[in-house]
Design an enzyme around this catalytic site. Sequence first.
Site, PDB file in Angstrom:
ATOM      1  N   HIS A  93       3.162  -4.520  -5.192  1.00  0.00           N
ATOM      2  CA  HIS A  93       3.597  -3.213  -4.257  1.00  0.00           C
ATOM      3  C   HIS A  93       4.079  -3.363  -2.393  1.00  0.00           C
ATOM      4  CE1 HIS A  93      -0.352  -1.885  -6.502  1.00  0.00           C
ATOM      5  NE2 HIS A  93       1.250  -1.204  -7.053  1.00  0.00           N
ATOM      6  N   GLU A 133       3.062  -3.594   0.317  1.00  0.00           N
ATOM      7  CA  GLU A 133       2.291  -4.505   1.327  1.00  0.00           C
ATOM      8  C   GLU A 133       2.125  -4.989   0.869  1.00  0.00           C
ATOM      9  OE1 GLU A 133       1.051  -1.718  -1.254  1.00  0.00           O
ATOM     10  OE2 GLU A 133      -0.801  -1.440  -0.974  1.00  0.00           O
ATOM     11  N   CYS A 185      -4.216  -5.805  -3.343  1.00  0.00           N
ATOM     12  CA  CYS A 185      -3.870  -5.337  -2.245  1.00  0.00           C
ATOM     13  C   CYS A 185      -4.606  -5.827  -0.825  1.00  0.00           C
ATOM     14  CB  CYS A 185      -2.593  -4.343  -1.772  1.00  0.00           C
ATOM     15  SG  CYS A 185      -1.556  -4.605  -3.193  1.00  0.00           S
ATOM     16  N   CYS A 234      -4.188  -0.275  -2.969  1.00  0.00           N
ATOM     17  CA  CYS A 234      -4.908  -0.501  -3.642  1.00  0.00           C
ATOM     18  C   CYS A 234      -5.911  -1.971  -3.687  1.00  0.00           C
ATOM     19  CB  CYS A 234      -4.241  -0.522  -4.752  1.00  0.00           C
ATOM     20  SG  CYS A 234      -3.225  -1.988  -5.071  1.00  0.00           S
TER      21      CYS A 234
HETATM   22 ZN   LIG Z   1      -1.547  -2.595  -4.135  1.00  0.00          ZN
END
Ligand SMILES: [Zn+2]
Length: 146
Positions: A72, A74, A103, A100
């Site tokens: 992802h 981040e 993360c 999410c």
């Molecule tokens: Zn994530």
Amino acid sequence: MSILTDKQLKYDTAYLRIAFEWAKLSHCERKKVGAIIVKDRMIISDGYNGTPTGFDNCCEDENNETKWMVLHAEANAILKVAASTQSTKGATLYITLSPCKDCSKLIHQSGITRVVYAKEYKDTTGLEFLAKAGVELLKLDIDETE
Ligand SMILES: [Zn+2]
């Protein structure tokens, strides 16, 4: 409760717009997310969702499902700092889509203390976790088409 000054809001908006530019660089077809990490008013990292370095850029498998190895935005931005001499301690994360839950753990544990995001991800577990962890959250309604 910190008061958001006009000046801070201007910076927040500008950095979030950069995150939207970074989202455009993603090779993923299903979802494009961009992230910027700012510390002491300097951009120390950036990221977008994608496969790890050295792997095929394509994010989706033959069934159009996102490959498990896709990182992802981040996570990519945080890991870029991990591979550098910088530190994310006390930094702000700007991200086009709210994090999410997986993360969110990385964000808090990496010492990031503030998250500014535009769109809210359907699963808000990550945001709830961050709020509980004491990470300052700010949602800015930015139209990326502007
Ligand atoms: Zn994530």
